[in-house]
Scaffold this active site. Structure first.
Site, PDB file in Angstrom:
ATOM      1  CB  CYS A 231      -0.900   0.009   1.226  1.00 36.26           C
ATOM      2  SG  CYS A 231      -1.837   1.530   1.442  1.00 36.26           S
TER       3      CYS A 231
ATOM      4  CB  CYS B  29      -0.505   2.359   5.682  1.00 40.96           C
ATOM      5  SG  CYS B  29      -1.120   0.705   5.251  1.00 40.96           S
TER       6      CYS B  29
ATOM      7  CB  CYS C 103      -4.581  -0.970   1.984  1.00 37.74           C
ATOM      8  SG  CYS C 103      -3.531  -1.224   3.434  1.00 37.74           S
TER       9      CYS C 103
ATOM     10  CG  ASP D  12      20.395  -1.275 -12.756  1.00 37.49           C
ATOM     11  OD1 ASP D  12      20.408  -2.437 -13.210  1.00 37.49           O
ATOM     12  OD2 ASP D  12      20.219  -1.020 -11.549  1.00 37.49           O
TER      13      ASP D  12
END
EC number: 6.3.5.13
Length: 412
Positions: free
Chosen positions: A201, A204, A217, A338
């Site tokens: 999430c 959070c 979530c 990369d």
């Protein structure tokens, strides 16, 4: 119309003229379109030039990891139903390239601007957009933007309290988190094939639950908003529940999703879905992407894929086995240096295709294909790869600078 109709200041006019001269010299020297160097010179002479050029335009900004250039083209075509459009159609999407594009559109009503994800907040500050389209966020150029949640946070902070109408993909949790700070959001259910950047999430850090096409979530209650527009098969559903057919010359589900978002943007400016979607049919190829070209008496279809999400969508487009596939990967500045992202791509989807590998980082790709148990041949260049390909149309998939190299070689 935004702002007033004051002409550009003498300094701004000088900056525009100088930028165009430098761009023309760059083109004459065979160094590309010249839009970036021209824009840099112009902004050096007048740092406020981007804001001045945008002040008389109704501006649309388009940002995402994948699909920016195509969606910008589709929106530009749709809005031409309502007036002249200026756009950075070739994809120069940082402030210098955007400034160059707007300097060429003195009679335009609309500015439809593709913006690199990292520059969105700054360009939004300068151009006072009426509408901002946010399509998706996923890992890309790992050396410069390793953390997708940080990009979402930058968008969220940069767009907080913005007067713009934000048209956002409600199927991407990172986009929803970024757009939720804006007071005026139109949610579009555009879908999301690649989910590997959105399992936690963004609000959070809790684990995201994903029943069916929904997501939420379980810890903080952050959840998928209810869309007012949606992609449904080959149709766009508008806020009234009407279904409008999508007719595109561009292939694949991802482009239908781009068309759905584009129709929602066009409606913000009063262009009805039927008109917008009909106009989008005009787009055949976007900066060479999806073009079928003749090379050495063979048909090659050129497909751009820059990151894992893009490769996943592209694999869904290609002809079924045994269609030959050429893969080309570079790792220059514009690609990100990369190449570890290659390990995030599911190359088992190419099983059954004869595969030919080239590009600066062909050996990195070869190792990845070896681990995926794919049969492939490493080639020195496109000419050799095409000569080795068995019959049939050849699918050519390349990342950014590798794609430009291939276009130059085939004269596209």
């Amino acid at each position: 119309m935004a702002g007033n109709s004051d002409p550009l200041t003498p300094r701004a006019k000088l900056a525009v003229t100088a930028g165009k001269a430098v761009a023309a010299a760059s083109r004459a020297a065979g160094r590309g379109s010249g839009s970036v160097i021209g824009g840099r010179v112009a902004l050096r002479l007048d740092p406020d030039l981007l804001a001045r050029l945008a002040q008389n335009l109704d501006v649309v900004l388009v940002s995402a990891t994948n699909g920016k250039t195509t969606t910008t083209r589709l929106i530009a075509e749709a809005l031409r139903a309502a007036g002249p459009v200026v756009s950075n159609a070739l994809g120069a999407n940082m402030p210098a390239g955007i400034t160059s594009a707007l300097a060429g559109g003195s009679d335009a009503k609309f500015g439809v601007i593709e913006v690199d994800e990292k520059y969105l907040a700054g360009v939004a500050r300068d151009t006072d957009p009426k509408c901002i389209a946010l399509l998706n966020l996923s890992r890309d150029q790992l050396d410069r933007a390793a953390e997708t949640r940080m990009l979402a946070e930058n968008w969220r902070e940069g767009l907080a309290g913005s007067k713009a109408v934000v048209v956002a993909n409600c199927d991407d949790p990172l986009v929803v988190w970024a757009a939720s700070s804006s007071p005026n959001v139109i949610w579009v259910a555009a879908g999301q094939m690649w989910k590997d950047d959105a399992w936690s999430c963004p609000s959070c850090g809790g684990v995201m639950q994903r029943p069916g096409d929904d997501w939420f979530c379980g810890e903080c209650g952050f959840r998928r908003p209810t869309p007012s527009w949606a992609l449904s098969g080959d149709h766009v559903l508008d806020p009234h529940g009407s279904a409008w057919p999508i007719h595109l010359q561009l292939p694949g589900r991802a482009n239908k999703a781009n068309a759905a978002s584009s129709a929602a943007v066009a409606a913000v400016f009063g262009v009805p879905p039927q008109v917008a979607l009909e106009r989008m049919y005009q787009v055949q190829a976007v900066a060479g992407r999806y073009d079928v070209v003749q090379f050495q008496n063979r048909d090659l279809r050129l497909l751009l894929a820059k990151n894992p999400a893009g490769w996943l969508e592209t694999f869904s487009l290609i002809d079924p086995p045994p269609a030959p596939v050429i893969l080309s990967v570079n790792a220059r500045g514009a690609d990100g240096t990369d190449t570890s992202w290659l390990w995030d791509v599911d190359y088992t989807r190419l099983t059954g295709h004869p595969i030919f590998v080239l590009g600066d980082r062909k050996l990195d790709l070869a190792v990845r294909l070896e681990v995926a148990n794919q049969h492939f041949q490493v080639c020195e260049n496109l000419d050799q790869a095409v000569q080795l390909c068995p019959p049939g149309r050849i699918e050519v998939i390349a990342n950014y600078t590798a794609f430009q190299d291939l276009r130059r070689r085939v004269g596209n």
